[in-house]
Design a protein around this motif. Structure first.
Motif, PDB file in Angstrom:
ATOM      1  N   PHE A 252      44.481  15.643 -67.305  1.00 25.12           N
ATOM      2  CA  PHE A 252      45.547  15.021 -68.084  1.00 25.12           C
ATOM      3  C   PHE A 252      45.648  15.668 -69.454  1.00 25.12           C
ATOM      4  CE2 PHE A 252      44.232  11.751 -65.051  1.00 25.12           C
ATOM      5  CZ  PHE A 252      45.459  11.337 -64.557  1.00 25.12           C
ATOM      6  N   LYS A 253      46.689  15.282 -70.187  1.00 26.13           N
ATOM      7  CA  LYS A 253      46.889  15.792 -71.531  1.00 26.13           C
ATOM      8  C   LYS A 253      45.677  15.465 -72.391  1.00 26.13           C
ATOM      9  CE  LYS A 253      50.193  15.577 -75.374  1.00 26.13           C
ATOM     10  NZ  LYS A 253      51.441  14.949 -75.868  1.00 26.13           N
ATOM     11  N   GLY A 254      45.277  16.410 -73.216  1.00 27.75           N
ATOM     12  CA  GLY A 254      44.082  16.221 -74.022  1.00 27.75           C
ATOM     13  C   GLY A 254      42.826  16.676 -73.312  1.00 27.75           C
ATOM     14  N   ASN A 255      42.992  17.434 -72.202  1.00 28.19           N
ATOM     15  CA  ASN A 255      41.853  17.958 -71.426  1.00 28.19           C
ATOM     16  C   ASN A 255      40.957  16.838 -70.898  1.00 28.19           C
ATOM     17  OD1 ASN A 255      40.552  20.177 -70.279  1.00 28.19           O
ATOM     18  ND2 ASN A 255      39.060  20.289 -71.940  1.00 28.19           N
ATOM     19  N   ILE A 256      41.587  15.758 -70.480  1.00 26.20           N
ATOM     20  CA  ILE A 256      40.875  14.642 -69.859  1.00 26.20           C
ATOM     21  C   ILE A 256      40.916  14.859 -68.355  1.00 26.20           C
ATOM     22  CG2 ILE A 256      40.811  12.136 -69.547  1.00 26.20           C
ATOM     23  CD1 ILE A 256      42.279  11.917 -72.242  1.00 26.20           C
ATOM     24  N   THR A 257      39.741  14.967 -67.739  1.00 28.57           N
ATOM     25  CA  THR A 257      39.680  15.355 -66.333  1.00 28.57           C
ATOM     26  C   THR A 257      39.005  14.295 -65.474  1.00 28.57           C
ATOM     27  OG1 THR A 257      37.570  16.516 -66.631  1.00 28.57           O
ATOM     28  CG2 THR A 257      39.595  17.797 -66.938  1.00 28.57           C
ATOM     29  N   ALA A 258      39.391  14.318 -64.210  1.00 24.16           N
ATOM     30  CA  ALA A 258      38.762  13.487 -63.181  1.00 24.16           C
ATOM     31  C   ALA A 258      38.794  14.287 -61.891  1.00 24.16           C
ATOM     32  CB  ALA A 258      39.497  12.161 -63.021  1.00 24.16           C
ATOM     33  N   MET A 259      37.786  14.129 -61.054  1.00 28.64           N
ATOM     34  CA  MET A 259      37.735  14.900 -59.815  1.00 28.64           C
ATOM     35  C   MET A 259      37.124  14.089 -58.683  1.00 28.64           C
ATOM     36  SD  MET A 259      34.645  17.603 -60.591  1.00 28.64           S
ATOM     37  CE  MET A 259      35.546  18.283 -61.977  1.00 28.64           C
ATOM     38  N   GLU A 260      37.445  14.529 -57.479  1.00 29.58           N
ATOM     39  CA  GLU A 260      36.907  13.902 -56.269  1.00 29.58           C
ATOM     40  C   GLU A 260      36.620  15.003 -55.259  1.00 29.58           C
ATOM     41  OE1 GLU A 260      35.733  10.713 -53.654  1.00 29.58           O
ATOM     42  OE2 GLU A 260      35.788  11.084 -55.791  1.00 29.58           O
ATOM     43  N   THR A 261      35.458  14.918 -54.587  1.00 32.75           N
ATOM     44  CA  THR A 261      35.032  15.935 -53.621  1.00 32.75           C
ATOM     45  C   THR A 261      34.865  15.315 -52.241  1.00 32.75           C
ATOM     46  OG1 THR A 261      33.881  17.204 -55.346  1.00 32.75           O
ATOM     47  CG2 THR A 261      33.255  17.636 -53.068  1.00 32.75           C
ATOM     48  N   VAL A 262      35.363  16.003 -51.220  1.00 35.35           N
ATOM     49  CA  VAL A 262      35.218  15.553 -49.838  1.00 35.35           C
ATOM     50  C   VAL A 262      34.617  16.694 -49.017  1.00 35.35           C
ATOM     51  CG1 VAL A 262      37.122  13.902 -49.952  1.00 35.35           C
ATOM     52  CG2 VAL A 262      37.572  16.271 -49.263  1.00 35.35           C
ATOM     53  N   THR A 263      33.910  16.329 -47.954  1.00 35.59           N
ATOM     54  CA  THR A 263      33.312  17.305 -47.035  1.00 35.59           C
ATOM     55  C   THR A 263      34.152  17.388 -45.775  1.00 35.59           C
ATOM     56  OG1 THR A 263      31.095  16.833 -47.884  1.00 35.59           O
ATOM     57  CG2 THR A 263      31.246  17.948 -45.751  1.00 35.59           C
ATOM     58  N   LEU A 264      34.486  18.609 -45.365  1.00 41.50           N
ATOM     59  CA  LEU A 264      35.331  18.811 -44.184  1.00 41.50           C
ATOM     60  C   LEU A 264      34.480  18.898 -42.930  1.00 41.50           C
ATOM     61  CD1 LEU A 264      37.834  21.491 -45.555  1.00 41.50           C
ATOM     62  CD2 LEU A 264      38.019  18.995 -45.611  1.00 41.50           C
ATOM     63  N   ASN A 265      34.864  18.137 -41.916  1.00 44.05           N
ATOM     64  CA  ASN A 265      34.225  18.194 -40.604  1.00 44.05           C
ATOM     65  C   ASN A 265      35.254  18.701 -39.593  1.00 44.05           C
ATOM     66  OD1 ASN A 265      31.684  17.088 -41.444  1.00 44.05           O
ATOM     67  ND2 ASN A 265      32.666  15.080 -41.532  1.00 44.05           N
ATOM     68  N   VAL A 266      35.101  19.944 -39.189  1.00 43.45           N
ATOM     69  CA  VAL A 266      36.069  20.591 -38.307  1.00 43.45           C
ATOM     70  C   VAL A 266      35.532  20.612 -36.884  1.00 43.45           C
ATOM     71  CG1 VAL A 266      37.384  22.700 -37.876  1.00 43.45           C
ATOM     72  CG2 VAL A 266      36.870  22.012 -40.219  1.00 43.45           C
ATOM     73  N   THR A 267      36.354  20.164 -35.950  1.00 42.11           N
ATOM     74  CA  THR A 267      35.998  20.234 -34.529  1.00 42.11           C
ATOM     75  C   THR A 267      36.245  21.660 -34.048  1.00 42.11           C
ATOM     76  OG1 THR A 267      36.606  17.919 -34.199  1.00 42.11           O
ATOM     77  CG2 THR A 267      36.443  19.308 -32.240  1.00 42.11           C
ATOM     78  N   LEU A 268      35.182  22.325 -33.610  1.00 37.88           N
ATOM     79  CA  LEU A 268      35.273  23.738 -33.218  1.00 37.88           C
ATOM     80  C   LEU A 268      35.633  23.859 -31.745  1.00 37.88           C
ATOM     81  CD1 LEU A 268      32.123  25.086 -35.094  1.00 37.88           C
ATOM     82  CD2 LEU A 268      34.466  24.913 -35.929  1.00 37.88           C
ATOM     83  N   THR A 269      36.547  24.768 -31.440  1.00 35.88           N
ATOM     84  CA  THR A 269      36.926  25.012 -30.051  1.00 35.88           C
ATOM     85  C   THR A 269      35.944  25.943 -29.361  1.00 35.88           C
ATOM     86  OG1 THR A 269      38.358  26.826 -30.801  1.00 35.88           O
ATOM     87  CG2 THR A 269      39.365  24.648 -30.554  1.00 35.88           C
ATOM     88  N   VAL A 270      35.305  26.815 -30.107  1.00 37.03           N
ATOM     89  CA  VAL A 270      34.290  27.742 -29.568  1.00 37.03           C
ATOM     90  C   VAL A 270      33.046  27.586 -30.434  1.00 37.03           C
ATOM     91  CG1 VAL A 270      33.687  30.143 -29.098  1.00 37.03           C
ATOM     92  CG2 VAL A 270      36.042  29.343 -28.776  1.00 37.03           C
ATOM     93  N   PRO A 271      31.856  27.426 -29.814  1.00 37.77           N
ATOM     94  CA  PRO A 271      30.643  27.289 -30.630  1.00 37.77           C
ATOM     95  C   PRO A 271      30.490  28.474 -31.568  1.00 37.77           C
ATOM     96  CG  PRO A 271      30.181  26.800 -28.332  1.00 37.77           C
ATOM     97  CD  PRO A 271      31.579  27.347 -28.387  1.00 37.77           C
ATOM     98  N   PRO A 272      30.197  28.228 -32.800  1.00 35.54           N
ATOM     99  CA  PRO A 272      30.070  29.327 -33.767  1.00 35.54           C
ATOM    100  C   PRO A 272      28.856  30.192 -33.487  1.00 35.54           C
ATOM    101  CG  PRO A 272      29.323  27.274 -34.733  1.00 35.54           C
ATOM    102  CD  PRO A 272      29.922  26.920 -33.389  1.00 35.54           C
ATOM    103  N   VAL A 273      29.005  31.482 -33.738  1.00 31.98           N
ATOM    104  CA  VAL A 273      27.898  32.419 -33.581  1.00 31.98           C
ATOM    105  C   VAL A 273      27.062  32.403 -34.850  1.00 31.98           C
ATOM    106  CG1 VAL A 273      27.274  34.827 -33.175  1.00 31.98           C
ATOM    107  CG2 VAL A 273      29.286  33.834 -32.060  1.00 31.98           C
ATOM    108  N   SER A 274      25.753  32.307 -34.640  1.00 30.18           N
ATOM    109  CA  SER A 274      24.877  32.253 -35.807  1.00 30.18           C
ATOM    110  C   SER A 274      25.017  33.519 -36.621  1.00 30.18           C
ATOM    111  CB  SER A 274      23.418  32.075 -35.367  1.00 30.18           C
ATOM    112  OG  SER A 274      22.563  32.140 -36.478  1.00 30.18           O
ATOM    113  N   THR A 275      25.158  33.363 -37.890  1.00 30.34           N
ATOM    114  CA  THR A 275      25.309  34.523 -38.777  1.00 30.34           C
ATOM    115  C   THR A 275      23.975  35.168 -39.128  1.00 30.34           C
ATOM    116  OG1 THR A 275      25.204  33.063 -40.700  1.00 30.34           O
ATOM    117  CG2 THR A 275      27.394  33.545 -39.788  1.00 30.34           C
TER     118      THR A 275
END
Length: 375
Positions: A252-275
């Motif tokens: 906001f004006k005056g450099n007043i900040t607020a934040m929110e963090t979420v974690t994404l859970n994606v359903t994979l169609t192909v099992p991921p290959v270990s890196t």
């Protein structure tokens, strides 16, 4: 209908439940009075606040201008001090600089309903204090202009920003299917639009900014406080997004900040290959190991070939020459006596399991004593 809309938005901004607000009224002589809500007015920095207010005036007075004052100290809480004025509906008179373009009447035509309610946007903690209302206009006693300051004050408390943005994530995220996240800034205010940014963080990596589409949500009425701000983030989930964090930050004006963090859970169609085995270091190690194994096999085959020679003649010749050397004294003696040339080794003859070599003297006769056998 307009009054109903006004009260609905008013309760939304003030955090009301939609019930009747308790009010306090102070009456003065000649029909003057002012009414405030009893509810304590509190808000947070960066957001906005509405100060509900209504008034009555004498029959001989005609209101033309609405003025709001901030009472830094009781003796100075008068309109005669320019530093006390935070709002004046008369555009020719400027209010306190820090409040310019931040304060507005909730009802622009305040004289129709004697509604003196105001909204203050882009709040700061320094806005905490007491406020008074003054009305100006001609009267029977002063046709050129008169004014009245109501003694009753309304106190406002502004605290640091604690509200967070609201991030809406679809219930199911599927790899390869486009989806949209929505971040809504806290507050319904008509002040300066906040800056909304998205940040994506993958495990073990640095934050990276993401481009989004910001939107302003407005209601179809004239009430300025009924305005919200949101941002949409559209992307196609992949295995890289699974388990990653997305942060929405509102500034906001005056450099007043607020934040929110979420974690994404994606359903994979192909099992991921270990890196773990696809990094350049592991790849070069695997290539090197395969090369060593192939080289070792090649050396083993070459060694076997040379030791067995794949041709028994070589070994038989070496044995024959060795045997001839061991018997050299006898053969040399015989050759020297006859004066004939040196003995000649005939080609070897092969059988199923033995190899025989016959030594032929210069006189053409075979010497059975010099048969070399190689098993």
């Amino acid at each position: 209908m307009l009054a109903v809309i006004c009260m609905t938005v008013l309760f939304a901004v003030m955090g009301g439940t939609g019930g009747t607000q308790e009010t306090t009224t102070e009456n003065y002589a000649d029909g003057w009075s002012i009414t405030f809500t009893k509810k304590e007015l509190t808000s947070e920095a960066g957001l906005c606040i509405v100060i509900p207010c209504s008034f009555t005036h004498s029959a001989t007075f005609k209101p033309t201008s609405a003025i709001w004052l901030k009472c830094e100290s009781e003796p100075r809480c008068r309109d005669t001090y320019i530093n006390d004025v935070i709002f004046n509906s008369n555009k020719n008179k400027r209010p306190l600089f820090s409040f310019r373009k931040r304060v507005a009447l909730l009802e622009p035509s305040f004289t129709h309903r004697n509604d003196c309610s105001i909204t203050i946007n882009d709040l700061t903690e320094s806005d905490t204090g007491s406020y008074k209302f003054r009305v100006e206009g001609p009267s029977a006693n002063k046709p050129a202009g008169d004014g009245y300051v109501f003694a009753l004050k309304k106190t406002l408390m502004v605290t640091s920003l604690k509200q967070k943005p609201q991030v809406n994530v679809p219930p199911a995220l599927t790899e390869g299917q486009q989806t949209t996240l929505t971040c809504t800034a806290p507050g319904l205010c008509s002040g300066a639009p906040p800056d909304i940014t998205w940040t994506w963080r993958k495990t073990g990596h640095k934050d990276s900014l993401i481009t989004s589409n910001d939107t302003i949500l407005k209601t179809e009425n004239h009430i300025r406080v009924s305005q919200g701000h949101s941002s949409n983030l559209t992307f196609t989930p992949s295995s890289e997004h699974n388990g990653s964090e997305v942060t929405c930050q509102v500034t906001f004006k005056g450099n007043i900040t607020a934040m929110e963090t979420v974690t994404l859970n994606v359903t994979l169609t192909v099992p991921p290959v270990s890196t773990a085995f696809t990094s350049p270091v592991w790849l070069w190690l695997i290539v090197g190991l395969v090369a060593v194994i192939l080289l070792t096999i090649l050396l083993i085959l070459l060694c076997r070939y040379r030791t067995s020679s794949k041709d028994p003649c070589c070994c038989a010749c070496r044995h024959a020459q060795s045997h001839g050397t061991n018997q050299g004294s006898a053969s040399n003696q015989r050759t020297n006596q006859s004066g004939a040339p040196d003995d000649v080794y005939l080609p070897l003859q092969h059988t199923d399991r033995s190899v025989y070599g016959v030594i032929q003297h210069s006189d053409g006769e075979n010497d059975p004593d010099y048969i070399v056998r190689h098993q």
